[in-house]
Design a protein around this motif. Structure first.
Motif, short mmCIF file in Angstrom:
data_model
loop_
_atom_site.label_atom_id
_atom_site.label_comp_id
_atom_site.label_asym_id
_atom_site.label_seq_id
_atom_site.Cartn_x
_atom_site.Cartn_y
_atom_site.Cartn_z
N UNK A 1 0.85 -1.18 0.00
CA UNK A 1 0.00 0.00 0.00
C UNK A 1 0.89 1.24 0.00
N UNK A 2 0.98 1.90 -1.15
CA UNK A 2 1.86 3.06 -1.24
C UNK A 2 1.29 4.26 -0.50
N UNK A 3 -0.02 4.40 -0.50
CA UNK A 3 -0.68 5.50 0.22
C UNK A 3 -1.63 4.91 1.25
N UNK A 4 -1.38 5.22 2.51
CA UNK A 4 -2.27 4.75 3.58
C UNK A 4 -3.02 5.97 4.12
N UNK A 5 -4.32 5.93 4.00
CA UNK A 5 -5.18 7.01 4.47
C UNK A 5 -6.29 6.40 5.31
N UNK A 6 -6.43 6.86 6.53
CA UNK A 6 -7.49 6.33 7.39
C UNK A 6 -8.08 7.44 8.25
N UNK A 7 -9.34 7.24 8.61
CA UNK A 7 -10.07 8.20 9.42
C UNK A 7 -10.86 7.45 10.49
N UNK A 8 -11.26 8.17 11.52
CA UNK A 8 -12.07 7.57 12.58
C UNK A 8 -12.77 8.69 13.34
N UNK A 10 -16.60 9.27 15.96
CA UNK A 10 -17.59 8.94 16.97
C UNK A 10 -18.56 7.83 16.54
N UNK A 11 -18.38 7.26 15.36
CA UNK A 11 -19.24 6.14 14.99
C UNK A 11 -18.60 4.80 15.33
N UNK A 12 -17.51 4.84 16.11
CA UNK A 12 -16.85 3.62 16.61
C UNK A 12 -16.31 2.75 15.48
N UNK A 13 -15.87 3.39 14.39
CA UNK A 13 -15.22 2.65 13.30
C UNK A 13 -13.96 3.37 12.86
N UNK A 14 -13.03 2.58 12.34
CA UNK A 14 -11.83 3.09 11.67
C UNK A 14 -11.95 2.70 10.21
N UNK A 15 -11.79 3.66 9.32
CA UNK A 15 -11.98 3.39 7.90
C UNK A 15 -10.70 3.69 7.11
N UNK A 16 -10.32 2.73 6.26
CA UNK A 16 -9.21 2.92 5.33
C UNK A 16 -9.78 3.29 3.97
N UNK A 17 -9.10 4.25 3.30
CA UNK A 17 -9.61 4.78 2.05
C UNK A 17 -8.60 4.64 0.92
N UNK A 18 -9.09 4.39 -0.28
CA UNK A 18 -8.27 4.51 -1.47
C UNK A 18 -8.23 6.00 -1.82
#
Length: 375
Positions: A1-8, A10-18
């Motif tokens: 994965x050359x670009x790692x982008x993630x957000x999190x 108050x919805x109790x989830x961690x999300x990875x994005x392209x």
């Protein structure tokens, strides 16, 4: 994965994005609490997610949704997290009033430093030998790891306002802090022998309300500020004018440099209220020049007071508080996380939204981005 982008958030989830497509490629549940901060390890192997009382470490390359390690020892919300440049240890800050250093192999606490009031943020100096933290009492503290003590306690003169965020330049030359009055303080960091000397540079009003995050770009040419006023702003860093005040400015205020306590206090203070740049060459993100919404116009509102950090642009389009931001490795892009559930990728040159990441069901309050090329 050359670009790692993630957000999190108050919805109790961690999300990875392209990053290119804006597609959510992976979702990790975080049922124990909201996620306050995210940090990617320098080798891109692990993601640290700071929540209430604990930090969970996830294997980025694994499909296993369970953490590989849990750092459990704080008694309040964990507000800051950062990795040592080689990933050997990790530092955290918390509303319980402490800053802790952890062994990333065992999850055990190696050191414990006490502010005495809730701590809002902590970062590691590029020399890897000092920490910088800030608290609700209006203090910025520098911790000397070799001496195992607080070496500087910086108190903005005349203010007792919570300092929300701190950032140190990748070359170790500048320290910036933002507070709940919307003000940014800047110090020049000078390394002499084994001692860091701090020289006050300037104070300026960046927003008219709470600042939630301050962040210097990897190339140290920009300062990003996020705010409760629904905007993020980009300020130019002029290395020639930050050394001294310009003739049109009053002399730089004396931000009090208080001698540090003679020893490190070890007793924690519990107040459980709810709420590392690398030098590797970046992945080329020019492919992000896909069709995008019309450029967001720069605000006509100007900061009236003179400042060696002139306003470059205001990123408008957020619908609620902007909580966090992350620069790309080439300093050309910024990702913001907002209470309106969205994360947004901005091209700073055109001041436009390149991608919008939609998937969180409650506020997105933290973001982590690593698009560096590993050697």
């Amino acid at each position: 994965m050359s670009v790692i982008l993630c957000t999190a958030g108050y919805d109790h989830t961690i999300r990875f994005w392209e990053a290119l497509s804006g597609i959510c490629s992976r979702t990790i549940p975080h049922p124990d609490s909201q996620v306050n901060r995210l940090c990617i390890s320098p080798d891109k192997r692990f993601l640290a997610a700071a929540g209430n009382h604990a930090v969970k470490l996830y294997d980025i390359k694994s499909s296993n949704p369970n953490p590989v390690l849990t750092f459990d020892g704080h008694t309040g919300n964990v507000t800051g997290v950062a990795f040592h440049c080689e990933g050997k240890w990790m530092v955290t800050s918390s509303e319980d009033g402490t800053v802790k250093i952890w062994d990333t192999r065992t999850g055990s606490v190696q050191r414990n430093y006490t502010h005495g009031v809730p701590v809002n943020d902590v970062v590691i100096h590029p020399n890897q030998g000092e920490l910088v933290s800030c608290d609700r009492g209006g203090n910025v503290r520098i911790w000397d790891l070799s001496e195992n003590k607080c070496s500087h306690q910086l108190i903005p003169e005349g203010e007792d306002v919570s300092v929300a965020s701190v950032t140190v330049a990748s070359d170790g030359t500048l320290l910036c802090a933002g507070n709940n009055a919307g003000n940014v303080y800047v110090w020049r960091m000078v390394q002499t022998s084994h001692l860091t000397t701090l020289l006050p540079v300037t104070k300026f009003t960046a927003h008219n309300t709470y600042i939630t995050r301050v962040l210097l770009s990897p190339d140290v040419k920009h300062l990003a500020t996020c705010s409760a006023d629904h905007t993020a702003r980009i300020w130019a860093v002029d290395p020639t004018s930050t050394l001294t005040s310009t003739p049109s400015q009053p002399p730089a205020p004396n931000y009090l440099l208080t001698p540090a306590p003679p020893h490190v206090l070890q007793s924690p203070h519990n107040n459980p209220n709810n709420p590392a740049n690398t030098t590797n060459p970046p992945i080329n993100m020019q492919a992000l020049h896909a069709p995008a919404p019309a450029p967001v116009p720069e605000t006509s509102a100007k900061i009236a007071e003179p400042t060696p950090f002139p306003l470059e642009t205001t990123l408008m389009g957020h619908q609620r508080w902007v909580w966090d931001c992350a620069f790309s490795a080439d300093s050309a892009y910024l990702v913001t996380a907002c209470s309106d559930h969205y994360a947004r990728l901005w091209e700073l040159g055109s001041q436009s939204i390149i991608r919008q990441y939609n998937g969180h069901h409650r506020g997105a309050v933290c973001v982590a981005l690593n698009d560096t090329a590993l050697s």
